[in-house]
Design a protein around this motif. Structure first.
Motif, PDB file in Angstrom:
ATOM      1  N   PHE A 242       0.845  -1.196   0.000  1.00  0.00           N
ATOM      2  CA  PHE A 242       0.000   0.000   0.000  1.00  0.00           C
ATOM      3  C   PHE A 242       0.879   1.245   0.000  1.00  0.00           C
ATOM      4  N   LEU A 243       1.820   1.290   0.944  1.00  0.00           N
ATOM      5  CA  LEU A 243       2.726   2.448   1.015  1.00  0.00           C
ATOM      6  C   LEU A 243       3.535   2.594  -0.259  1.00  0.00           C
ATOM      7  N   GLY A 244       4.113   1.467  -0.720  1.00  0.00           N
ATOM      8  CA  GLY A 244       4.944   1.513  -1.920  1.00  0.00           C
ATOM      9  C   GLY A 244       4.169   1.986  -3.137  1.00  0.00           C
ATOM     10  N   ALA A 245       2.917   1.523  -3.263  1.00  0.00           N
ATOM     11  CA  ALA A 245       2.101   1.931  -4.410  1.00  0.00           C
ATOM     12  C   ALA A 245       1.818   3.430  -4.374  1.00  0.00           C
ATOM     13  N   ILE A 403       0.466  16.570  -2.560  1.00  0.00           N
ATOM     14  CA  ILE A 403       1.181  15.284  -2.559  1.00  0.00           C
ATOM     15  C   ILE A 403       2.034  15.146  -1.291  1.00  0.00           C
ATOM     16  N   PRO A 404       2.810  16.159  -0.872  1.00  0.00           N
ATOM     17  CA  PRO A 404       3.546  16.002   0.393  1.00  0.00           C
ATOM     18  C   PRO A 404       2.623  15.762   1.589  1.00  0.00           C
ATOM     19  N   GLN A 405       1.466  16.389   1.601  1.00  0.00           N
ATOM     20  CA  GLN A 405       0.527  16.129   2.688  1.00  0.00           C
ATOM     21  C   GLN A 405       0.011  14.696   2.650  1.00  0.00           C
ATOM     22  N   LEU A 406      -0.155  14.140   1.450  1.00  0.00           N
ATOM     23  CA  LEU A 406      -0.523  12.730   1.319  1.00  0.00           C
ATOM     24  C   LEU A 406       0.559  11.850   1.928  1.00  0.00           C
ATOM     25  N   PHE A 407       1.826  12.184   1.663  1.00  0.00           N
ATOM     26  CA  PHE A 407       2.930  11.420   2.248  1.00  0.00           C
ATOM     27  C   PHE A 407       2.886  11.501   3.773  1.00  0.00           C
ATOM     28  N   MET A 413      -0.649   7.104   9.168  1.00  0.00           N
ATOM     29  CA  MET A 413      -1.435   5.866   9.090  1.00  0.00           C
ATOM     30  C   MET A 413      -0.556   4.656   9.376  1.00  0.00           C
ATOM     31  N   ASN A 414       0.706   4.727   8.982  1.00  0.00           N
ATOM     32  CA  ASN A 414       1.642   3.632   9.221  1.00  0.00           C
ATOM     33  C   ASN A 414       1.785   3.360  10.723  1.00  0.00           C
TER      34      ASN A 414
END
Length: 625
Positions: A242-245, A403-407, A413-414
């Motif tokens: 999930f993270l990698g995708a 996108i940085p906020q998504l990261f 979440m991790n």
């Protein structure tokens, strides 16, 4: 026994042909898939929406993992794995011949059909790919073998992605793509012919061709019918994908919109990420001491969150230019090094996270179920990758995050996901604390531990020098060890969590607490009947002067009721450390000191009275307290 580097496996026939087979397969998949995407974007005349077609490519490649992973799991149990791999690789040649025709004819429907067929081939190959390793590798080689496979896979993906870009820049791209995919498929088949025999685990298995029923059954087998450590490892493995995708999908847009870079910057970031995964995978074997060390999983999880947050923190404010930066232009900016360092860290700790999980799944799954459990893992991976795409759309389009906020969000979440996993399976946290102790305050060496049997009941006896003796022994021995220790040490804050998780047996003196005393011997007998290792400290208390105390009679009672082999052991170099009872100790005294755990030859139970064992342990310890 001298431990060899994991790279020595590349010189062994039982590993190298398989390694080359899977590496060439991953490379070929990405050459064709990336070439098709680039052709849709830049080469083909299409009336349909190009973005829709690219998403269709992703769907067509991942859909077979839902449809055919269960069938691949059944194939992996019923048929000899070496022969099955050769059949799958031969099918790849036929698929790529059709794909080559589609490329040469600029026939998009045919190329899309081939992409679906490639996904099907990968779905059938996946369960065999990971279930064959435990048949050809020894337990101490399993972590290194998985590390090489993960490194090879990510580097092959990177090479295929970059290679496709180079090929598609040529005016003769069609013939180059067609020739390349067929040639690589042929090389993969030739490599597969060198894979040694790997017998069928369950040849009597009756194949179920009902896709939905069998997929549901295999998911139940993986998530409901396996030990909880295996089932939650499947979840952790899929969470990594999930993270990698998310990262891999967003890298092109991140490079363009936040680093103001061109295509070469995308390649630079992918290269750094893949090298991080490869480096983390390679370091796993060294950091785990050649055993399946699941304590690295929390370590990897912490790093994934930390470097994900750092990537968010260092994004933004990147200088713009009239033209998009190339990779050299990006590297000329100091901020870019922080960004690339964060991406390298994500890849590095991703390697620490994923390799032990794969090794744990392989080592703790019954051989006749292993291929189907890995098939369940592949189905779950596909579900999580689809979920990652949906989550990205929701966060970026609906919630309007950057996108940085998504990261940042997925890094947080991790924490939640892995906190759940580590709460359900506290063994992960316990092993992490043991690993941390053995790689921070002490440097633990060991000698003669091959005397401990790989399976079956046995009793380990050892001198008792410090409060952390059990942690150091547990971290060095490959098998889980059930310790017997004085109940007041067992009840120490923080350490009690570790001891309870490890199934430690608290014991008291007969005259101190008869109930605890009797319960301890009953629990010891239960562990030994179940074929487990039990470790006791026959002195019954910590040494107050660094010398051995007299061994108590409890060991004789244990062996009288449970006649199993006894392995004498000794800890050297712990006296004077912070956790010993040395009156002159200090926290920094003997910090990072070299500790040695030495094991002697097994003794038969009838010869192992307390005097003999005390003499053996004293001899093993020598003069080094």
């Amino acid at each position: 026994m001298t431990q060899q580097s994991q790279f020595s496996l590349l010189g062994k026939k039982r590993f190298l042909p398989f390694f080359l087979t899977q590496l060439l397969g991953a490379f070929n998949d990405n050459i064709f898939k990336q070439s098709l995407i680039l052709a849709i974007l830049f080469k083909l005349s299409v009336s349909a929406d190009r973005a829709l077609l690219i998403n269709l490519c992703a769907l067509l490649f991942i859909l077979p993992f839902f449809l055919f992973s269960a069938l691949g799991g059944q194939f992996g149990e019923k048929f000899a794995k070496d022969g099955l791999i050769r059949k799958i690789k031969f099918a790849e040649i036929l698929i790529m011949l059709i794909g080559a025709a589609g490329v040469l004819l600029d026939n998009l429907p045919l190329m899309l059909l081939v992409l679906f067929a490639m996904g099907t081939q990968s779905a059938l190959f996946g369960p065999v790919k990971y279930s064959i390793l435990p048949q050809h590798l020894r337990e101490e080689e399993l972590i290194g073998g998985n590390a090489l496979v993960e490194m090879g896979t990510f580097l092959a993906i990177l090479a295929g992605t970059i290679g496709a870009g180079v090929i598609m820049a040529s005016s003769a791209y069609a013939s180059l793509v067609a020739g390349s995919v067929v040639l690589v498929a042929l090389l993969g088949y030739l490599a597969s012919r060198g894979i040694p025999r790997a017998a069928a685990a369950m040849p009597e298995l009756v194949l179920d061709w009902n896709i939905l029923r069998q997929s549901w059954g295999i998911m139940r087998l993986g998530l409901k019918e396996q030990p909880v450590s295996v089932s939650r490892s499947l979840v952790g493995n899929s969470w990594f994908w999930f993270l990698g995708a998310v990262y891999l999908t967003q890298i092109p847009a991140y490079a363009k919109e936040w680093l103001y870079g061109d295509e070469s910057v995308v390649t630079l970031i992918l290269t750094v990420f893949s090298l991080g995964i490869g480096l983390g995978s390679m370091l796993c074997e060294r950091m785990s001491g050649h055993k399946v060390e699941i304590g690295l999983v929390p370590f990897g999880s912490i790093g994934l969150t930390l470097f994900g947050i750092l990537l968010w923190w260092h994004s933004g404010g990147f200088p713009q230019a009239e033209q998009a930066h190339d990779w050299l232009g990006v590297l000329a900016q100091g901020q870019a090094w922080w960004v690339l360092g964060s991406i390298l860290g994500i890849g590095l700790f991703g390697g620490f996270y994923i390799v032990p999980l794969y090794a744990l799944i392989q080592s703790r799954t019954a051989e006749h179920e292993r291929a189907r459990v890995i098939a369940a893992n592949n189905i779950l991976n596909a579900l999580f990758m689809v979920a990652s795409a949906i989550a990205s759309i929701l966060f970026l389009s609906v919630a309007e995050l950057s996108i940085p906020q998504l990261f940042l969000v997925i890094s947080l979440m991790n924490i939640a996901v892995n906190s759940y996993i580590f709460k359900i399976v506290p063994e992960f946290s316990m092993r992490f604390l043991i690993w941390l102790l053995g790689h921070s305050m002490y440097r633990v060496e060991h000698k003669g531990l091959e005397a401990i049997p790989d399976e079956g009941a046995a009793v380990l006896v050892c001198n008792h020098v410090s409060f952390v003796d059990a942690l150091l022994i547990g971290g060095a021995v490959r098998r889980p060890v059930r310790f017997v220790m004085y109940y007041k040490i067992y009840n120490l804050p923080l350490l009690n969590f570790i001891f309870r998780t490890a199934g430690t047996v608290p014991i008291a003196g007969r005259n101190e607490d008869l109930l605890i005393y009797d319960a301890a011997f009953k629990k010891i007998a239960e562990y030994l009947r179940n074929g487990e290792l039990v470790c006791i400290f026959p002195e019954g208390k910590l040494t107050a002067d660094g010398e051995l105390n007299e061994f108590k009679g409890g060991i004789e009672r244990i062996l009288g009721e449970n006649p199993v082999p006894v392995i004498p052991m000794a800890l050297q170099g712990l006296w004077g450390s912070f956790f010993s009872r040395d009156p002159e100790k200090g926290f920094f005294k003997r910090l990072w000191s070299r500790i040695r755990l030495v094991a002697g030859a097994p003794l038969s139970p009838e010869l192992a009275d307390r005097q003999v064992l005390q003499a053996q342990v004293a001899e093993l310890r020598g003069e080094l307290r």
